[in-house]
Design an enzyme around this catalytic site. Structure first.
Site, PDB file in Angstrom:
ATOM      1  N   LYS A  55       0.800  -1.228   0.000  1.00 50.81           N
ATOM      2  CA  LYS A  55       0.000   0.000   0.000  1.00 50.81           C
ATOM      3  C   LYS A  55       0.835   1.282   0.000  1.00 50.81           C
ATOM      4  CE  LYS A  55      -4.602  -1.348   1.105  1.00 50.81           C
ATOM      5  NZ  LYS A  55      -4.485  -2.745   1.617  1.00 50.81           N
ATOM      6  N   SER A  61      -8.523  -0.103   7.345  1.00 51.47           N
ATOM      7  CA  SER A  61      -8.416  -1.116   8.385  1.00 51.47           C
ATOM      8  C   SER A  61      -6.963  -1.316   8.784  1.00 51.47           C
ATOM      9  CB  SER A  61      -9.019  -2.427   7.893  1.00 51.47           C
ATOM     10  OG  SER A  61      -8.336  -2.845   6.740  1.00 51.47           O
ATOM     11  N   GLU A  71     -10.055 -14.000  -2.658  1.00 53.73           N
ATOM     12  CA  GLU A  71     -10.726 -13.413  -1.498  1.00 53.73           C
ATOM     13  C   GLU A  71     -10.912 -14.440  -0.389  1.00 53.73           C
ATOM     14  OE1 GLU A  71     -14.135 -10.374  -2.913  1.00 53.73           O
ATOM     15  OE2 GLU A  71     -14.483 -12.475  -3.374  1.00 53.73           O
ATOM     16  N   GLY A  73     -15.955 -13.412   2.720  1.00 53.07           N
ATOM     17  CA  GLY A  73     -16.192 -12.097   2.109  1.00 53.07           C
ATOM     18  C   GLY A  73     -16.026 -12.169   0.609  1.00 53.07           C
ATOM     19  N   ASP A 113     -17.609 -10.964  -1.916  1.00 55.52           N
ATOM     20  CA  ASP A 113     -18.350  -9.972  -2.709  1.00 55.52           C
ATOM     21  C   ASP A 113     -17.728  -9.768  -4.087  1.00 55.52           C
ATOM     22  OD1 ASP A 113     -16.311  -8.621  -0.865  1.00 55.52           O
ATOM     23  OD2 ASP A 113     -16.639  -7.107  -2.416  1.00 55.52           O
ATOM     24  N   SER A 132       1.036  -9.869  -0.284  1.00 56.34           N
ATOM     25  CA  SER A 132       0.694  -8.444  -0.222  1.00 56.34           C
ATOM     26  C   SER A 132       1.209  -7.708   1.012  1.00 56.34           C
ATOM     27  CB  SER A 132      -0.821  -8.275  -0.328  1.00 56.34           C
ATOM     28  OG  SER A 132      -1.465  -9.029   0.675  1.00 56.34           O
TER      29      SER A 132
HETATM   30  C1  PLP Z   1      -5.239  -3.707   1.433  1.00 55.58           C
HETATM   31  C2  PLP Z   1      -4.651  -5.045   1.410  1.00 55.58           C
HETATM   32  C3  PLP Z   1      -5.113  -6.022   0.517  1.00 55.58           C
HETATM   33  C4  PLP Z   1      -6.265  -5.796  -0.422  1.00 55.58           C
HETATM   34  O1  PLP Z   1      -5.973  -4.761  -1.335  1.00 55.58           O
HETATM   35  P1  PLP Z   1      -7.135  -4.052  -2.170  1.00 55.58           P
HETATM   36  O2  PLP Z   1      -6.441  -3.048  -2.992  1.00 55.58           O
HETATM   37  O3  PLP Z   1      -8.087  -3.454  -1.171  1.00 55.58           O
HETATM   38  O4  PLP Z   1      -7.804  -5.106  -2.942  1.00 55.58           O
HETATM   39  C5  PLP Z   1      -4.481  -7.255   0.513  1.00 55.58           C
HETATM   40  N1  PLP Z   1      -3.456  -7.521   1.351  1.00 55.58           N
HETATM   41  C6  PLP Z   1      -2.994  -6.606   2.230  1.00 55.58           C
HETATM   42  C7  PLP Z   1      -1.869  -6.982   3.119  1.00 55.58           C
HETATM   43  C8  PLP Z   1      -3.567  -5.335   2.275  1.00 55.58           C
HETATM   44  O5  PLP Z   1      -3.107  -4.438   3.140  1.00 55.58           O
END
Ligand code: PLP
Length: 318
Positions: free
Chosen positions: A53, A78, A204, A208, A210, A304
């Site tokens: 992010k 979050s 997902e 959840g 969706d 991620s």
């Molecule tokens: C935010 C996040 C996601 C999901 O990313 P989106 O762009 O909302 O789909 C997945 N893994 C981690 C660690 C995140 O912080």
């Protein structure tokens, strides 16, 4: 706001260069043997502030005007988006107000404060964070940067997949975690530009789904805040910018259970010696379930993030 393109991902890559880490691509002989495939893990758990992010947040803030920089940024999240905005804002000398759920992992709240963010908490089951954010933006002239439904955020998130393809070349399959779709949307832009034939899957938590319902029905489905250990994917719906990209460029959306996430988390810790947060395990957990189709293929997995309270990490693995 218009839907971003791969040119926006390329521009974002230029803006974050020298600020975001170019994260490593990890491999594991054990993972390759288990799946009978060649797996490339893009390790965004090793990104600055512990998740991809930072890419989108830094890209979005670097496009602020002088007036926007002065008035500041407000974000709701979050966790990881909050930290990403707080850190990026600090690096650019921009004041940041972050709206976080009161039950967010303590490490994420503390880290956001540590990066200099002014944290405002709310109840994620009864209050509307978007309304709180808009009110603050309106009353104090701040610019609201949402966690996923923003062209500069999506473009920034796409730089991780761009780096992956540049490093390892084309892939047959690519698994990407899915919450609101900023990461998957940006990854889709990079995938279609750099590996057009690659099968791209969003993943997902089962509770959840969706995104799966939306992808398969053709319109954005809203759900209640799902109860899952994947706290980074507790989003209630895809965005008006992320959904059309996903619908156009993604092959399907898959789901995995919380138990499968824990198994993947254990694998990363035991075999690869890396701490991955539950949400970061979505991609690998799905790849493991598709083992039969992956035999002999080149497979990308986007890890991620790695922000999980160490006590919670231990409890989940116990
Ligand atoms: C935010 C996040 C996601 C999901 O990313 P989106 O762009 O909302 O789909 C997945 N893994 C981690 C660690 C995140 O912080």
């Amino acid at each position: 706001m218009t839907i971003p393109t791969y040119a926006d991902v390329v521009a974002a890559a230029g803006r974050i260069q020298g600020h975001a880490h170019r994260t490593p691509v990890l491999t594991s002989r054990t993972a390759n043997e288990e799946l009978g495939a060649e797996i490339f893990f893009k390790a965004e758990n090793l990104q600055r502030m512990g998740a991809f992010k930072f890419r989108g947040a830094f890209n979005a803030l670097s496009r602020f005007s002088e007036a926007q920089r002065k008035a500041g940024v407000v974000a709701f999240s979050s966790g990881n988006h909050a930290q990403a905005i707080a850190l990026s804002a600090k690096l650019m000398g921009i004041p940041a107000t972050i709206i976080m759920p009161q039950d967010a992992p303590a490490s994420k709240i503390a880290a956001t404060r540590g990066y200099g963010g002014n944290v405002v908490t709310y109840d994620r089951y009864t209050e509307d964070r978007e309304a709180i954010g808009r009110k603050l933006a309106r009353e104090q002239g701040m610019t609201l940067i949402p966690p996923y439904d923003h062209a500069d955020v999506i473009a920034g998130q796409g730089t991780a997949a761009k780096e992956l393809f540049e490093e390892v070349g084309e892939l047959d399959y690519f698994f990407v975690c899915l919450g609101g779709g900023g990461l998957l949307g940006g990854s889709a832009l990079a995938t279609r530009a750099l590996a057009p034939k690659c099968k791209l899957y969003g993943v997902e938590p089962e509770a959840g789904n969706d995104g799966q319902l939306s992808f398969r029905s053709g319109s954005i489905v809203h759900i209640d805040t799902p109860k899952t250990i994947a706290d980074g994917a507790q989003t209630q719906h895809l965005g008006s910018l992320t959904f059309p990209i996903i619908r156009r460029d993604v092959d399907d959306v898959l789901t995995v259970s919380d138990a499968e996430l824990v198994d993947a988390m254990r694998f990363f810790a035991a075999r690869m010696k890396i701490v991955v947060e539950p949400t970061g395990c979505l991609g690998f957990a799905a790849a493991r379930k598709m083992k039969d189709q992956l035999r002999g293929k080149r497979v990308g997995v986007l890890i991620s993030g790695g922000n999980v309270d160490i006590e919670r990490f231990a409890a989940l693995l116990a």
